[in-house]
Write an enzyme that holds these catalytic residues in place. Structure first.
Site, short mmCIF file in Angstrom:
data_model
loop_
_atom_site.label_atom_id
_atom_site.label_comp_id
_atom_site.label_asym_id
_atom_site.label_seq_id
_atom_site.Cartn_x
_atom_site.Cartn_y
_atom_site.Cartn_z
N SER A 73 0.79 -1.24 0.00
CA SER A 73 0.00 0.00 0.00
C SER A 73 0.82 1.28 0.00
CB SER A 73 -0.97 0.01 1.18
OG SER A 73 -2.05 -0.87 0.94
N LYS A 237 2.88 6.65 5.01
CA LYS A 237 1.98 5.69 4.38
C LYS A 237 2.53 4.29 4.60
CE LYS A 237 -1.46 4.01 2.41
NZ LYS A 237 -1.35 2.97 3.47
N THR A 238 1.72 3.48 5.23
CA THR A 238 2.10 2.10 5.53
C THR A 238 1.70 1.16 4.40
OG1 THR A 238 0.00 1.78 6.67
CG2 THR A 238 1.89 2.43 8.02
N GLY A 239 2.16 -0.07 4.50
CA GLY A 239 1.77 -1.11 3.56
C GLY A 239 2.05 -2.47 4.15
#
Length: 291
Positions: A73, A237-239
């Site tokens: 993501s 922003k993580t993923g």
């Protein structure tokens, strides 16, 4: 100032230092960071990639930073930025409404599922994708742009020759070891994130909107943010994906210091491995120590 690519056996800290710092001091600092990251990676049983850019002097801390990792993501930043870029020439674009159908929903839709049989604006989709990691929102952004290849084309327009988006959500999160699809390198992502949030890749209004979305992220409290002092500003922003893939990319505003851009990518050999956000927090603490 010199630049080197760093593999598992080497980490180089590049900096312009006052003359009172000797080369021996720099070498000791580099060794300390190298040893800590190597120890962290070894203890994790996975593969860790880190790239940090200090915008005060463009010095870098790089660890396995030129190897490919599945973005998961974190790729949502590129899609949202591509839409923001379009809005520079169409001031009404972000207010354009997109229909949300039940058939659009995929595996994680905390925002979009509230709008089934209704509509969302492109601005709302951007916020949903970046602040809540809504996968349907990401797919709607990709569809608006014309497909994953158009997101890749936007990256190329920024000078990023490494980023590649091949699929949509949720299949882009398969993170199969050695699979080049939907991957980038930590260094390439760090350079592009810097250009998007602190550089000239976007006009001022669009750049400010992207930073606002990142600062409002709700999914990153246990990742890079957990390794930062509470007083520092962070937009991230993580993923996450298969093989325990756990990612976070961030712009960091330390107190009384120029911003830092930090990318932390982590993956593991077992497909069903659990996410390890603690590894990202630990890596962030190591590379930001002293700021």
């Amino acid at each position: 100032m010199m630049t080197q690519s760093i593999r598992r056996s080497m980490l180089t800290v590049m900096a312009t230092l006052p003359l009172l710092f000797s080369s021996a001091t720099l070498h000791a600092q580099a060794n300390s960071v190298q040893q800590q990251l190597e120890a962290l990676e070894k203890s994790s049983g996975g593969r860790l990639g880190v790239a940090q850019i200090n915008t005060a002097d463009n010095s870098q801390i790089l660890y396995v930073a030129d190897e490919r990792f599945a973005m998961c993501s974190t790729s949502k930043v590129m899609a949202a930025a591509a839409v923001l870029k379009q809005s520079e020439s169409d001031k009404h674009l972000l207010n354009q409404r997109v229909e949300i159908r039940a058939s659009d929903l995929v595996n994680y839709n905390p925002i979009a599922e509230k709008h089934v049989n209704g509509t969302m604006t492109l601005a709302e989709l951007g916020a949903g994708a970046l602040q809540y990691s809504d996968n349907t929102a990401m797919n709607k952004l990709i569809a608006h742009l014309g497909g994953p290849d158009k997101v890749t084309a936007f990256a190329r327009s920024l000078g990023d020759e490494t980023f590649r988006l091949d699929r949509t959500e949720p299949t882009l999160n398969s993170a199969i070891p050695g699979d080049p699809r939907d991957t980038t390198t930590p260094l390439a992502m760090a350079q592009t994130l810097k250009n998007l949030t602190l550089g000239k890749a976007l006009a001022e209004t669009q750049r400010a909107q992207l930073v606002t979305w990142l600062k409002g992220n709700t999914t990153g409290s246990a990742s890079i943010r957990a390794g930062m002092p509470k007083s520092w500003g962070v937009g991230d922003k993580t993923g996450s994906g298969d093989y325990g893939t756990t990612n976070d990319i961030a712009v960091i505003w330390p107190e009384n210091h120029a911003p830092l851009v930090l990318v932390t990518y982590f993956t593991q050999p077992e497909q069903k491995a659990e996410s390890r956000r603690d590894i990202l927090a630990a890596a962030a603490k190591i590379v930001t120590h002293g700021f």
